[in-house]
Write a protein that holds these residues in place. Structure first.
Motif, mmCIF file in Angstrom:
data_model
loop_
_atom_site.group_PDB
_atom_site.id
_atom_site.type_symbol
_atom_site.label_atom_id
_atom_site.label_comp_id
_atom_site.label_asym_id
_atom_site.label_seq_id
_atom_site.Cartn_x
_atom_site.Cartn_y
_atom_site.Cartn_z
ATOM 1 N N VAL A 89 0.593 -1.408 -0.112
ATOM 2 C CA VAL A 89 0.097 -0.244 0.162
ATOM 3 C C VAL A 89 0.832 1.221 -0.148
ATOM 4 O O VAL A 89 0.311 2.278 -0.325
ATOM 5 C CB VAL A 89 -0.873 0.077 1.238
ATOM 6 N N TRP A 90 1.953 1.169 0.520
ATOM 7 C CA TRP A 90 2.966 2.370 0.526
ATOM 8 C C TRP A 90 4.098 2.172 -0.486
ATOM 9 O O TRP A 90 4.952 3.149 -0.544
ATOM 10 C CB TRP A 90 3.708 2.614 2.010
ATOM 11 N N ARG A 91 4.249 1.408 -1.218
ATOM 12 C CA ARG A 91 5.387 1.162 -2.028
ATOM 13 C C ARG A 91 5.215 2.094 -3.130
ATOM 14 O O ARG A 91 6.658 2.437 -3.812
ATOM 15 C CB ARG A 91 5.389 -0.126 -2.637
ATOM 16 N N HIS A 92 4.488 2.697 -3.634
ATOM 17 C CA HIS A 92 4.323 3.883 -4.543
ATOM 18 C C HIS A 92 5.257 4.922 -4.412
ATOM 19 O O HIS A 92 5.487 5.899 -4.958
ATOM 20 C CB HIS A 92 2.935 3.937 -5.034
ATOM 21 N N ARG A 93 5.302 5.101 -3.032
ATOM 22 C CA ARG A 93 6.075 6.422 -2.427
ATOM 23 C C ARG A 93 7.629 6.268 -2.623
ATOM 24 O O ARG A 93 8.524 7.079 -2.569
ATOM 25 C CB ARG A 93 5.857 6.653 -1.111
ATOM 26 N N TYR A 94 8.075 5.141 -2.961
ATOM 27 C CA TYR A 94 9.447 4.737 -3.247
ATOM 28 C C TYR A 94 9.891 4.792 -4.682
ATOM 29 O O TYR A 94 9.052 4.767 -5.703
ATOM 30 C CB TYR A 94 9.840 3.441 -2.341
ATOM 31 N N ALA A 95 11.111 4.829 -4.989
ATOM 32 C CA ALA A 95 11.558 4.522 -6.482
ATOM 33 C C ALA A 95 10.961 3.149 -6.972
ATOM 34 O O ALA A 95 11.121 2.226 -6.109
ATOM 35 C CB ALA A 95 13.171 4.768 -6.884
#
Length: 165
Positions: A89-95
């Motif tokens: 759910v939070w992986r989109h915030r990273y490269a």
């Protein structure tokens, strides 16, 4: 409008507690029901982990380290590191391709009654709980484990005989 730069996959976890082992937990605004300690990633590669901890504590709770009430030495690096898979759910915030984060654990001793001012866009509520109860409430296994280590990382004058995790 441009999107923010990707998050750096190196973060801090700060277990804020009182001398009598009451632990501060905060509820995520983006995931109601998810309780945690203060967490946050480095803003810049050159930002030290200690600076990240100071900044995140101030941003998320309004508690200022380096004051008469909460001196610099109240923030302690526990020399614990957790490497974990970033929740999808939070992986989109990273490269692209970044799947794991390295979390560095700190403890912060604050006086009983220290006021807390939440960042409303980040957190809904806060609660002070006895350390074992706080560990049980955390959604993150690494956060719960860190809280269970609290008695081992108390500054010498705060250690209580017979208190173990």
């Amino acid at each position: 409008m441009t999107s923010p730069p990707p998050k750096i996959p190196e973060s801090v976890l700060v277990v804020i507690h009182t001398p009598d082992l009451q632990v501060l937990l905060i509820e995520r605004a983006d995931q109601p029901g998810y309780w945690q300690s203060v967490t946050g990633s480095k803003d810049l590669p050159e930002e030290s982990l200690r600076e990240t901890a100071w900044r995140e504590v101030a941003e998320e709770t309004g508690i200022r380290v380096g004051t008469a009430q909460v001196p610099d030495e109240a923030l302690r690096d526990w020399s614990l590191r957790n490497v974990y898979e970033i929740y999808p759910v939070w992986r989109h915030r990273y490269a692209d391709g970044v799947t794991h984060n390295t979390e560095h654990v700190f403890g912060l001793t604050v006086p009983v009654g220290t006021p807390v001012t939440l960042a409303p866009r980040e957190h809904l509520r806060y609660v002070w709980l006895p350390w074992r109860e706080a560990a049980d409430r955390c959604f993150s296994p690494s956060n719960a484990e860190a809280i269970l280590h609290l008695p081992q990382h108390l500054p010498q004058p705060l250690r209580q005989p017979g208190l173990t995790a």
